[in-house]
Design an enzyme around this catalytic site. Structure first.
Site, PDB file in Angstrom:
ATOM      1  N   GLU B  69       1.029 100.271 -15.821  1.00  0.00           N
ATOM      2  CA  GLU B  69       2.054 101.159 -15.276  1.00  0.00           C
ATOM      3  C   GLU B  69       3.401 100.469 -15.088  1.00  0.00           C
ATOM      4  O   GLU B  69       4.444 101.113 -15.165  1.00  0.00           O
ATOM      5  CB  GLU B  69       1.584 101.783 -13.962  1.00  0.00           C
ATOM      6  CG  GLU B  69       0.479 102.835 -14.125  1.00  0.00           C
ATOM      7  CD  GLU B  69      -0.920 102.253 -14.146  1.00  0.00           C
ATOM      8  OE1 GLU B  69      -1.053 101.002 -14.186  1.00  0.00           O
ATOM      9  OE2 GLU B  69      -1.903 103.018 -14.134  1.00  0.00           O
ATOM     10  N   PHE B 131     -10.912 107.884  -2.144  1.00  0.00           N
ATOM     11  CA  PHE B 131     -10.901 107.031  -3.331  1.00  0.00           C
ATOM     12  C   PHE B 131      -9.530 107.077  -3.997  1.00  0.00           C
ATOM     13  O   PHE B 131      -8.992 108.148  -4.260  1.00  0.00           O
ATOM     14  CB  PHE B 131     -11.987 107.480  -4.320  1.00  0.00           C
ATOM     15  CG  PHE B 131     -11.984 106.671  -5.590  1.00  0.00           C
ATOM     16  CD1 PHE B 131     -12.275 105.309  -5.569  1.00  0.00           C
ATOM     17  CD2 PHE B 131     -11.665 107.260  -6.809  1.00  0.00           C
ATOM     18  CE1 PHE B 131     -12.252 104.558  -6.730  1.00  0.00           C
ATOM     19  CE2 PHE B 131     -11.647 106.512  -7.976  1.00  0.00           C
ATOM     20  CZ  PHE B 131     -11.942 105.165  -7.940  1.00  0.00           C
ATOM     21  N   GLN B 132      -8.954 105.930  -4.243  1.00  0.00           N
ATOM     22  CA  GLN B 132      -7.646 105.772  -4.870  1.00  0.00           C
ATOM     23  C   GLN B 132      -6.520 106.483  -4.114  1.00  0.00           C
ATOM     24  O   GLN B 132      -5.561 106.932  -4.715  1.00  0.00           O
ATOM     25  CB  GLN B 132      -7.677 106.200  -6.337  1.00  0.00           C
ATOM     26  CG  GLN B 132      -8.546 105.250  -7.162  1.00  0.00           C
ATOM     27  CD  GLN B 132      -8.386 105.438  -8.656  1.00  0.00           C
ATOM     28  OE1 GLN B 132      -8.082 106.516  -9.132  1.00  0.00           O
ATOM     29  NE2 GLN B 132      -8.612 104.359  -9.403  1.00  0.00           N
ATOM     30  N   LYS B 181      -3.814 116.494  -6.098  1.00  0.00           N
ATOM     31  CA  LYS B 181      -4.680 117.050  -7.142  1.00  0.00           C
ATOM     32  C   LYS B 181      -4.896 118.539  -6.892  1.00  0.00           C
ATOM     33  O   LYS B 181      -4.941 119.336  -7.826  1.00  0.00           O
ATOM     34  CB  LYS B 181      -6.014 116.305  -7.154  1.00  0.00           C
ATOM     35  CG  LYS B 181      -6.799 116.543  -8.427  1.00  0.00           C
ATOM     36  CD  LYS B 181      -7.923 115.548  -8.593  1.00  0.00           C
ATOM     37  CE  LYS B 181      -8.647 115.813  -9.903  1.00  0.00           C
ATOM     38  NZ  LYS B 181      -9.765 114.899 -10.116  1.00  0.00           N
ATOM     39  N   MET B 496      14.544  78.455 -15.776  1.00  0.00           N
ATOM     40  CA  MET B 496      15.578  78.612 -14.768  1.00  0.00           C
ATOM     41  C   MET B 496      15.181  77.943 -13.460  1.00  0.00           C
ATOM     42  O   MET B 496      16.017  77.343 -12.774  1.00  0.00           O
ATOM     43  CB  MET B 496      15.873  80.100 -14.552  1.00  0.00           C
ATOM     44  CG  MET B 496      17.077  80.355 -13.688  1.00  0.00           C
ATOM     45  SD  MET B 496      18.557  79.580 -14.339  1.00  0.00           S
ATOM     46  CE  MET B 496      19.374  80.969 -15.102  1.00  0.00           C
TER      47      MET B 496
HETATM   48  C1  LIG Z   1       8.467  88.607 -11.168  1.00  0.00           C
HETATM   49  C2  LIG Z   1       9.277  87.382 -10.960  1.00  0.00           C
HETATM   50  N1  LIG Z   1       8.704  86.272 -10.487  1.00  0.00           N
HETATM   51  C3  LIG Z   1       9.436  85.142 -10.324  1.00  0.00           C
HETATM   52  C4  LIG Z   1      10.757  85.124 -10.612  1.00  0.00           C
HETATM   53  C5  LIG Z   1      11.579  83.853 -10.417  1.00  0.00           C
HETATM   54  N2  LIG Z   1      12.087  83.370 -11.703  1.00  0.00           N
HETATM   55  C6  LIG Z   1      13.339  83.620 -12.151  1.00  0.00           C
HETATM   56  S1  LIG Z   1      13.655  82.970 -13.650  1.00  0.00           S
HETATM   57  C7  LIG Z   1      12.119  82.305 -13.738  1.00  0.00           C
HETATM   58  C8  LIG Z   1      11.707  81.497 -14.936  1.00  0.00           C
HETATM   59  C9  LIG Z   1      11.616  82.284 -16.164  1.00  0.00           C
HETATM   60  O1  LIG Z   1      10.996  81.491 -17.126  1.00  0.00           O
HETATM   61  P1  LIG Z   1      10.980  81.861 -18.647  1.00  0.00           P
HETATM   62  O2  LIG Z   1      10.523  83.253 -18.837  1.00  0.00           O
HETATM   63  O3  LIG Z   1      10.190  80.847 -19.369  1.00  0.00           O
HETATM   64  O4  LIG Z   1      12.509  81.830 -19.051  1.00  0.00           O
HETATM   65  P2  LIG Z   1      13.538  80.602 -19.154  1.00  0.00           P
HETATM   66  O5  LIG Z   1      14.226  80.486 -17.840  1.00  0.00           O
HETATM   67  O6  LIG Z   1      12.760  79.382 -19.495  1.00  0.00           O
HETATM   68  O7  LIG Z   1      14.470  81.021 -20.225  1.00  0.00           O
HETATM   69  C10 LIG Z   1      11.389  82.581 -12.593  1.00  0.00           C
HETATM   70  C11 LIG Z   1      10.021  82.116 -12.339  1.00  0.00           C
HETATM   71  C12 LIG Z   1      11.324  86.322 -11.085  1.00  0.00           C
HETATM   72  N3  LIG Z   1      12.629  86.448 -11.362  1.00  0.00           N
HETATM   73  N4  LIG Z   1      10.560  87.435 -11.275  1.00  0.00           N
END
Ligand SMILES: Cc1ncc(C[n+]2csc(CCOP(=O)(O)OP(=O)(O)O)c2C)c(N)n1
Lengths: 178, 581
Positions: B69, B131-132, B181, B496
């Protein structure tokens, strides 16, 4: 800390209380009191919410966020001198057989409070007024009698303008607080 | 009177019982009446009657079965962002609904119109922990523009009309309809009739601005020596790209965009000076602190744009053009607020502003551009050593698609690199998760964007970490034969986060290295073509192969492991403290 009274006119729908209070909790603003009732116009509710805050700007922002809720028709934030307001309190006071007699005259004339129910060994006294008046009366009563129960309502308030603000609702040309 | 009524029974024909339909059928009819062509959904117990009704509407409504979803929500967002119409999700109660939550929150903060229709347990079971059953109304209240629980079939047409109106008007946003429902199954008590909602007494977005506000803004603009326009997503939402261009061309005002505002104006437009924010361009950030009048249009001074807001544009008069009055003065005090739709405001402003020559001021931006170009862009694009760099990939994609593609990005370094190096030619060409920064956004959003804009090339730029959050949507893409081109920029890191650890946590790389699967084998497992590119020499050919492929394609590019995105405004710093390294 300044006391603000926020009056919110809304459509009367389920869940709205939640939507409104979320806006306060998200900003960590404590609600001192909250009163809701339907207005003289069917389907339109009026919330009166009292908060304390030290930033007028923050309260103005809060008012705008509340206005943003789809079912909210109008929101007004007031300082105490811009409104007429009151609370109501009920005191259940013990009056056992052979105990100290109730000084009804003082209660009526000095405190403008009324006995609204006579029980077998207690009475219920009603007092309306501002918070300080209610607590004055509370101290007086406590010195004389045992207070079995005490309850205080939230604030109700009307703005000091000529017309009830709800009168203007159908036009729906609410200013955007700018 | 009496005589007439007494003869009535004889002249009257057998009364025709009106055909009454159930709540689910009413829902279908309402969607058709609303012009909905595509639904992203996933069935389950509490929404079965609706899916049953959908079976009869397959030639009118294209239902797309996603794999999760969250994928439905992001696909709906991608669809909405490129079409400007609400994306529609249809899911079951409980886990179906809660799986939407991330996407709903994402849509709210990025002002994306969306209508989520969610099954709920029968009315008699409400509040019994059936349920759900989940309190979806409670859960989504803080993250929807509006939500409503339908408990009787008769409510369906009006509530649906209201839902679409609220989602798509004013500042757009997600709306959620929870339908029991029992309401799906019961018959309406009156014949179905649908009327589109045009207004709601308590909700009246102001489109046309107040005259005095526009005049005050125009005065400031005409007197300004160093005016500067900051453009947000709001301009594209209002479809005001032409008006914006006319406005800046007439006044000669330099214009920068926020992350989501990118592609509002072509990247190569002479008045475009770049983008703002934590990883935005050098000049646009520094010079916000030098302007004397800031014209903020359809943007909300996000903290990723302002840095330390207490030190942001204290020298300038601020004109804030916004449809959402609660954004005015929220972060930055406006000297001249103008509440209204960006298109209407710019139209009103245009005749009031004078032509002006701001060449000297504009050239200041070029000085900073030159510095950024030399210290960052050139080295990134011309390196010959080491692994491929993200910048090279995006630069080539930009050239090969002539800046005409819709770029969908995920969240992280690759997102910022994509924004830095793609040269947008057409409006509505960047779909990214700005306000929420939701990893896993890109793959499903790219799919949704392709469904919404089948004639445009859609290229997704995805990090190896992000890809693994929603990679199951490869299945949806393949099943629906949508020729989405997805590029994984694989650095084997949560890049990042690693960058922050490197710069601000003494290189303590705490849980940011990934052991990745063989992405191409996975794609093949889903029936999708793809290949890996590891060599700089092969990059161009790899991209050609991807773009030429007839159908969806996954290209994995192995990139430099420890690369950093610059410029950068360190968190909590002011924008003029932007770092080049
Ligand atoms: C759902 C979620 N969890 C954690 C983060 C924190 N976060 C931001 S950028 C990032 C790293 C992303 O890594 P990648 O997809 O390998 O991309 P890159 O930065 O290496 O280009 C994280 C963990 C986020 N933005 N969203």
């Amino acid at each position: 800390m300044t006391t603000y009274t926020i009056c919110i006119f809304t459509e009367n729908t389920i869940g709205l209380l939640n939507r409104i209070t979320i806006i306060f909790t998200r900003r960590r603003i404590n609600i001192e009191s909250l009163t809701v009732s339907e207005t003289e116009r069917k389907g339109v509710s009026r919330f009166t919410i009292v908060i304390k805050h030290d930033s007028r700007e923050a309260v103005e922002k809060l008012v705008r966020q509340i206005r943003k809720i789809v079912e909210v028709m109008a929101v007004f934030g007031y300082l105490n001198d811009e409104i007429v307001f009151n609370e109501i309190a009920l005191f259940k006071v013990s009056t056992p057989l052979g105990g100290k007699a109730l000084d009804v005259e003082t209660i009526n004339t000095r405190y403008k409070a009324w006995v609204v129910y006579w029980g077998l060994d207690y009475v219920v006294i009603e007092k309306t007024g501002a918070e300080t008046e209610i607590f004055d009366f509370f101290s007086y009563l406590r010195q004389q009698h045992e207070i079995l129960e005490f309850v205080r309502s939230g604030r109700v308030a009307v703005g000091k303008t000529e017309k009830g603000l709800v009168e203007y609702l159908p036009e729906a040309e609410w200013a955007y607080y700018l | 009177m009496e005589a007439i009524t007494s003869v009535m029974p004889e002249i009257q024909e057998e009364p025709q019982a009106p055909t009454l339909i159930n709540g689910s059928q009413a829902l279908m009819r309402a969607l058709v009446a609303e012009g909905v062509e595509t639904i992203f959904g996933y069935p389950g117990g509490a929404i079965m009657p609706v899916y049953d009704a959908l079976y009869d509407f397959q030639d009118q409504i294209n239902h797309i079965l996603v794999r999760h979803e969250q994928g439905a929500a992001h696909a709906a967002e991608g669809y909405a962002r490129v079409t400007g119409r609400a994306g529609v999700c249809l899911v079951t109660s409980g886990p179906g609904a809660t799986n939407l939550v991330t996407g709903i929150a994402d849509a709210l903060i990025d002002s994306t119109p969306m209508v989520c229709i969610v099954g709920q347990v029968g009315k008699k079971l409400l509040g019994t922990d059936a349920f759900q059953e989940a309190d979806v109304m409670g859960v989504t209240m803080p993250i929807t523009k509006w939500n409503y629980q339908i408990t009787s079939a008769d409510e369906v047409p009006d509530v649906l009309a209201k839902a679409f109106y609220i989602a798509q008007s004013g500042r757009p946003g997600p709306v959620l309809i929870d339908i029991t429902k029992s309401a799906q199954l019961e018959l309406m008590t009156r014949p179905f009739a649908y009327e589109r909602c045009q207004n709601i007494i308590s909700y009246r977005p102001r489109l046309v601005p107040k005259r005095d506000q526009v005049e005050a803004a125009a005065r400031l603009i005409n007197e300004a020596k160093r005016p500067y326009a900051l453009v947000g997503h709001g301009v594209q939402i209002a479809k005001a790209e032409d008006e914006l261009r006319l406005f800046v061309e007439k006044t000669g005002i330099p214009v920068a965009t926020t992350l989501l505002g990118q592609s509002t104006i072509p990247t190569n437009h002479p008045l475009y000076v770049g983008w703002l924010g934590m990883h935005g361009n050098y000049g646009p950030n520094v010079l916000t602190d030098e302007a004397d009048v800031i014209i903020a249009i359809g943007m909300r001074f996000d903290d990723r744009v302002t840095g330390d807001a207490s030190k942001y544009i204290r020298q300038a008069k601020v004109i804030h053009i916004e449809i959402d009055p609660s954004e005015i003065d929220k972060i930055i005090r406006a000297d001249a607020p103008v509440v209204g739709d960006a298109k209407e405001v710019l139209k009103a402003l245009l005749p009031l502003v004078h032509p002006n020559d701001h060449t000297v001021w504009r050239n200041e931006f070029r000085k900073y551009d030159a510095i950024e170009h030399e210290s960052i862009t050139v080295p990134e694009l011309t390196s010959t050593e080491g692994k491929i760099r993200m910048a090279e990939v995006i630069d080539l994609v930009s050239k090969k698609t002539k800046g005409e593609a819709i770029l969908v990005t995920d969240v992280g370094q690759h997102q910022m690199m994509a924004s830095r190096y793609y040269q947008f030619r057409r409006p509505n060409s960047l779909v990214t998760s700005g306000g929420m920064g939701t990893m896993g956004f890109a793959l499903p959003a790219a799919f949704g964007a392709k469904v919404g804009a089948p004639d445009r090339e859609v290229v997704a730029i995805i990090g190896d970490g992000c890809f693994q959050m929603t990679l199951q949507e490869l299945g949806t893409i393949v099943q629906n034969k949508q020729p989405v081109k997805a590029i994984i920029l694989n650095n084997n890191f949560l890049g990042m986060v690693r960058q922050w650890q490197q710069l601000f946590h003494e290189r303590r790389y705490s849980f940011v290295e990934l052991q990745n699967p063989d992405f191409i084998t996975i794609a093949k497992g889903f029936g999708m073509a793809g290949h890996t590119c590891d060599q700089r020499d092969n990059l161009s050919a790899s991209l050609d192969q991807m773009l030429a492929h007839d159908g969806p394609y996954l290209l994995e590019v192995i990139v430099e492991k420890e690369e950093n995105v610059f410029p950068m405004v360190p968190a909590g710093a002011s924008v003029s403290q932007i770092r080049l390294k």
